[in-house]
Design an enzyme around this catalytic site. Structure first.
Site, PDB file in Angstrom:
ATOM      1  N   LYS A 108     -36.648   8.876 -37.864  1.00 48.71           N
ATOM      2  CA  LYS A 108     -36.652  10.173 -38.547  1.00 48.71           C
ATOM      3  C   LYS A 108     -35.257  10.761 -38.477  1.00 48.71           C
ATOM      4  CE  LYS A 108     -41.543  11.159 -37.576  1.00 48.71           C
ATOM      5  NZ  LYS A 108     -42.497  11.935 -36.766  1.00 48.71           N
ATOM      6  N   LYS A 193     -37.689  17.946 -40.639  1.00 48.23           N
ATOM      7  CA  LYS A 193     -38.453  18.793 -39.707  1.00 48.23           C
ATOM      8  C   LYS A 193     -37.757  18.851 -38.350  1.00 48.23           C
ATOM      9  CE  LYS A 193     -40.165  15.473 -37.022  1.00 48.23           C
ATOM     10  NZ  LYS A 193     -40.127  15.304 -35.577  1.00 48.23           N
ATOM     11  N   VAL A 281     -33.365  10.508 -27.782  1.00 47.78           N
ATOM     12  CA  VAL A 281     -32.550  10.968 -28.909  1.00 47.78           C
ATOM     13  C   VAL A 281     -33.154  12.216 -29.576  1.00 47.78           C
ATOM     14  CG1 VAL A 281     -33.669   9.344 -30.512  1.00 47.78           C
ATOM     15  CG2 VAL A 281     -31.385  10.194 -31.022  1.00 47.78           C
TER      16      VAL A 281
HETATM   17  N1  LIG Z   1     -40.608   9.856 -29.626  1.00 40.53           N
HETATM   18  C1  LIG Z   1     -41.377  10.293 -30.586  1.00 40.53           C
HETATM   19  O1  LIG Z   1     -42.310  11.035 -30.324  1.00 40.53           O
HETATM   20  C2  LIG Z   1     -41.141   9.883 -32.003  1.00 40.53           C
HETATM   21  C3  LIG Z   1     -39.940   9.357 -32.432  1.00 40.53           C
HETATM   22  N2  LIG Z   1     -39.760   9.042 -33.744  1.00 40.53           N
HETATM   23  C4  LIG Z   1     -38.501   8.496 -34.230  1.00 40.53           C
HETATM   24  O2  LIG Z   1     -38.388   7.128 -33.810  1.00 40.53           O
HETATM   25  C5  LIG Z   1     -37.025   6.801 -33.574  1.00 40.53           C
HETATM   26  C6  LIG Z   1     -36.874   6.222 -32.181  1.00 40.53           C
HETATM   27  O3  LIG Z   1     -37.326   7.207 -31.281  1.00 40.53           O
HETATM   28  P1  LIG Z   1     -37.628   6.918 -29.756  1.00 40.53           P
HETATM   29  O4  LIG Z   1     -38.082   5.547 -29.538  1.00 40.53           O
HETATM   30  O5  LIG Z   1     -38.544   7.984 -29.296  1.00 40.53           O
HETATM   31  O6  LIG Z   1     -36.143   7.157 -29.160  1.00 40.53           O
HETATM   32  P2  LIG Z   1     -35.536   6.888 -27.729  1.00 40.53           P
HETATM   33  O7  LIG Z   1     -34.415   7.835 -27.547  1.00 40.53           O
HETATM   34  O8  LIG Z   1     -36.607   6.826 -26.703  1.00 40.53           O
HETATM   35  O9  LIG Z   1     -34.947   5.439 -27.925  1.00 40.53           O
HETATM   36  C7  LIG Z   1     -33.930   5.157 -28.864  1.00 40.53           C
HETATM   37  C8  LIG Z   1     -33.940   3.681 -29.157  1.00 40.53           C
HETATM   38  O10 LIG Z   1     -32.805   3.355 -29.971  1.00 40.53           O
HETATM   39  C9  LIG Z   1     -32.152   2.253 -29.375  1.00 40.53           C
HETATM   40  N3  LIG Z   1     -30.727   2.204 -29.706  1.00 40.53           N
HETATM   41  C10 LIG Z   1     -29.823   3.186 -29.631  1.00 40.53           C
HETATM   42  N4  LIG Z   1     -28.618   2.707 -30.012  1.00 40.53           N
HETATM   43  C11 LIG Z   1     -28.779   1.410 -30.318  1.00 40.53           C
HETATM   44  C12 LIG Z   1     -27.914   0.373 -30.774  1.00 40.53           C
HETATM   45  N5  LIG Z   1     -26.625   0.594 -31.006  1.00 40.53           N
HETATM   46  N6  LIG Z   1     -28.429  -0.853 -30.989  1.00 40.53           N
HETATM   47  C13 LIG Z   1     -29.733  -1.096 -30.761  1.00 40.53           C
HETATM   48  N7  LIG Z   1     -30.599  -0.141 -30.334  1.00 40.53           N
HETATM   49  C14 LIG Z   1     -30.138   1.077 -30.117  1.00 40.53           C
HETATM   50  C15 LIG Z   1     -32.349   2.488 -27.887  1.00 40.53           C
HETATM   51  O11 LIG Z   1     -32.066   1.295 -27.183  1.00 40.53           O
HETATM   52  P3  LIG Z   1     -31.645   1.386 -25.617  1.00 40.53           P
HETATM   53  O12 LIG Z   1     -32.831   1.917 -24.898  1.00 40.53           O
HETATM   54  O13 LIG Z   1     -31.353  -0.035 -25.277  1.00 40.53           O
HETATM   55  O14 LIG Z   1     -30.455   2.302 -25.561  1.00 40.53           O
HETATM   56  C16 LIG Z   1     -33.829   2.861 -27.872  1.00 40.53           C
HETATM   57  O15 LIG Z   1     -34.641   1.725 -28.002  1.00 40.53           O
HETATM   58  C17 LIG Z   1     -36.216   8.097 -33.790  1.00 40.53           C
HETATM   59  O16 LIG Z   1     -35.671   8.082 -35.081  1.00 40.53           O
HETATM   60  C18 LIG Z   1     -37.270   9.194 -33.669  1.00 40.53           C
HETATM   61  O17 LIG Z   1     -36.952  10.332 -34.450  1.00 40.53           O
HETATM   62  C19 LIG Z   1     -40.765   9.192 -34.636  1.00 40.53           C
HETATM   63  C20 LIG Z   1     -41.982   9.680 -34.251  1.00 40.53           C
HETATM   64  C21 LIG Z   1     -42.271  10.051 -32.903  1.00 40.53           C
HETATM   65  O1  LIG Z   2     -41.238  13.067 -34.457  1.00 37.95           O
HETATM   66  C1  LIG Z   2     -41.808  13.429 -33.462  1.00 37.95           C
HETATM   67  C2  LIG Z   2     -43.223  13.848 -33.476  1.00 37.95           C
HETATM   68  O2  LIG Z   2     -43.839  13.542 -34.677  1.00 37.95           O
HETATM   69  C3  LIG Z   2     -41.111  13.459 -32.165  1.00 37.95           C
HETATM   70  O3  LIG Z   2     -40.226  14.470 -32.152  1.00 37.95           O
HETATM   71  P1  LIG Z   2     -38.926  14.387 -31.253  1.00 37.95           P
HETATM   72  O4  LIG Z   2     -38.088  13.268 -31.806  1.00 37.95           O
HETATM   73  O5  LIG Z   2     -38.321  15.729 -31.396  1.00 37.95           O
HETATM   74  O6  LIG Z   2     -39.347  14.089 -29.844  1.00 37.95           O
END
Ligand SMILES: NC(=O)C1=CN([C@@H]2O[C@H](COP(=O)(O)OP(=O)(O)OC[C@H]3O[C@@H](n4cnc5c(N)ncnc54)[C@H](OP(=O)(O)O)[C@@H]3O)[C@@H](O)[C@H]2O)C=CC1
Ligand SMILES: O=C(CO)COP(=O)(O)O
Length: 333
Positions: A108, A193, A281
Site C-alpha cells: 500500500k 488512506k 514500515v
Molecule cells: N501490516 C499490516 O497490517 C498491513 C500491511 N500492508 C502493506 O504490506 C506491505 C508490507 O507490510 P508489512 O509486511 O506489514 O511490513 P514490515 O515493515 O513488517 O516489513 C517490510 C518488509 O519489506 C521487506 N523489505 C524492505 N526492504 C527490502 C528490500 N530492499 N529488499 C527486499 N525486501 C525488503 C522487509 O524485509 P526485511 O525484514 O528483511 O527487512 C520486510 O519483509 C506494506 O506496503 C504495507 O502497507 C497491507 C495490509 C496490512
Molecule cells: O493497511 C493496514 C490495515 O489495513 C495496516 O496499516 P499500517 O501499515 O498503518 O500498519
C-alpha cells in the site's frame, strides 16, 4: 486442491497473509532476505522479528533465502515488500518467475520520485502483463488476522477469473475475499488512506477528539476519491472495504503503524524520533509527497496530503497542519 504459493517479504503482513494461505490449504514458501527470519520460519515455524505474536506458524509454511528456489513452480507469487523497495527487490526475480504465475501485491504505497502505483511498479519490474497482476487491499491489520479474527478483503485483477483464483486461494473460515476488476481503485485506496491515517493519528496524539478525526477522515476520503477517479478508478470502490473499510480500521487503531507514527508526531516527536520508534514500515510517510506530486500531475487538489507533506518536511505542528486545512475559499462540500 491447494496451490504452491510464494510470498516475497516476511514482514508482519507478509507472514500473517502467508498463514492465511497455509490455513486455506496451500503449500506456502516465504522468501526473506534476512537469514534469521528464514531460519526462524523454516526451522521453528516462528517469525520472532516481524510477527512474534504468533507462536507457531502452520506446518505447511516454509521459508528460503534463495530467489530461484523460492519462486520455482509457484502458481501464485505474493509481493509484501515495503513499497519504496519493491522495484529494486523485484528486478532480481524478473527472469525467475514462471510464465503462467499470477503475481499479487499486498503493498500500500506510491513510489516516490515516479508517483507510480504498485501495480505499475510490479508490472514494470517483472515485465508482467496486466491480466497476471492482482492487488489485494482491505481493512487488514496484520496482528488481528494473525490472531485469526474474522476479516475481509478485496482482490482486484483486470481478469476476473484470475481474481477469483486468488480469492479462492486465500479463503478460510475467518478470512473472506471479494473480487473486483478495479485495480487502480484498490491501489489508490490502500496507498492514500495511509496519508489520512497519519493525519488522524496526529490529531489524536495532540489530544483532539471525534469531530476532528471524523473531519479528517471524511475530507481525506473525498480527496482520495477525487484523485482515484482522475487516475481512472471506479468511484464505487472507495465506498467499499478497500476504501471506507480500510480507512475506518487504519484511522481507528493503534495497531496501524501509520496511525501510530502520526500519533507520535502529534505528541511532539520529530519525524526522526517517530521513525526510530516505529515498529515496521509506515508507508504513508514516503507516499505523502508522491500523492502531492500525483495530484499536481492530474490537476486534482490534495490539501490534506499537502498539509501532511509540510508536517513531514517542515515540522509543522498539528495545530498548524489543521489551520492550513481551514484556510482557503468557502466551497461546496
Ligand atoms: N501490516 C499490516 O497490517 C498491513 C500491511 N500492508 C502493506 O504490506 C506491505 C508490507 O507490510 P508489512 O509486511 O506489514 O511490513 P514490515 O515493515 O513488517 O516489513 C517490510 C518488509 O519489506 C521487506 N523489505 C524492505 N526492504 C527490502 C528490500 N530492499 N529488499 C527486499 N525486501 C525488503 C522487509 O524485509 P526485511 O525484514 O528483511 O527487512 C520486510 O519483509 C506494506 O506496503 C504495507 O502497507 C497491507 C495490509 C496490512
Ligand atoms: O493497511 C493496514 C490495515 O489495513 C495496516 O496499516 P499500517 O501499515 O498503518 O500498519
Amino acid at each position: 486442491m491447494g496451490k504452491r504459493i510464494t510470498v516475497l517479504g516476511a514482514g508482519a503482513w507478509g507472514t500473517a497473509f502467508g498463514q492465511v494461505l497455509a490455513d486455506a490449504g496451500n503449500a506456502v514458501t516465504m522468501w526473506a532476505k534476512e537469514p534469521e527470519i528464514v531460519e526462524g520460519i523454516r526451522d521453528h515455524h516462528h517469525n520472532g522479528v516481524r510477527l512474534p505474536s504468533v507462536e507457531k506458524l502452520p506446518e505447511n509454511m516454509t521459508a528460503t533465502g534463495d530467489r530461484a528456489e523460492a519462486v520455482k513452480d509457484a502458481d501464485i507469487i505474493v509481493v509484501a515488500i515495503a513499497a519504496q523497495f519493491a522495484r529494486v527487490a523485484l528486478v532480481e526475480f524478473k527472469d525467475l518467475i514462471p510464465g503462467d504465475a499470477i503475481v499479487v501485491s499486498l503493498m500500500k504505497g506510491i513510489e516516490r520520485g515516479t508517483s507510480k502505483r504498485m501495480d505499475e511498479v510490479v508490472r514494470e519490474a517483472l515485465d508482467l502483463p496486466a491480466d497476471r497482476f492482482a492487488a489485494i487491499s482491505g481493512p487488514n491489520l496484520s496482528k488481528e488476522i494473525a490472531d485469526r479474527q474474522p476479516a475481509a478483503t478485496v482482490v482486484a485483477c483486470v481478469n476476473i477469473d484470475h481474481a477469483r483464483t486468488v480469492a479462492e486461494a486465500c479463503t478460510t473460515s475467518y478470512f473472506k475475499a471479494f473480487v473486483s476488476t478495479d485495480v487502480i481503485g484498490l491501489e489508490m485506496c490502500g496507498s492514500l488512506k495511509n496519508v489520512v491515517a497519519l493525519a488522524v493519528g496526529m490529531a489524536r496524539g495532540a489530544g483532539y477528539g471525534e469531530n476532528t478525526a471524523a473531519m479528517i477522515e471524511t475530507r481525506g476520503l473525498a480527496e482520495l476519491t477525487a484523485l482515484g477517479q482522475a487516475a481512472g478508478a471506479d468511484p464505487k470502490t472507495f465506498a467499499g472495504l478497500a476504501g471506507v473499510g480500510d480507512l475506518i480500521a487504519t484511522c481507528g487503531s493503534p495497531l496501524s503503524r501509520n496511525y501510530t507514527f502520526g500519533s507520535n508526531l502529534g505528541k511532539g516527536l520529530s519525524v526522526e524520533e517517530a521513525t526510530k520508534v516505529s515498529n515496521g514500515v509506515a508507508e504513508g510517510v514516503p507516499t505523502t509527497d508522491a500523492v502531492v506530486a500525483l495530484g499536481d500531475e492530474l490537476g486534482v487538489p490534495t490539501p490534506l496530503a499537502y498539509a501532511m507533506s509540510r508536517v513531514l518536511s517542515e515540522g509543522l505542528s498539528c495545530k498548524e497542519m489543521l489551520a492550513q486545512l481551514f484556510g482557503g475559499d468557502i466551497t461546496e462540500e
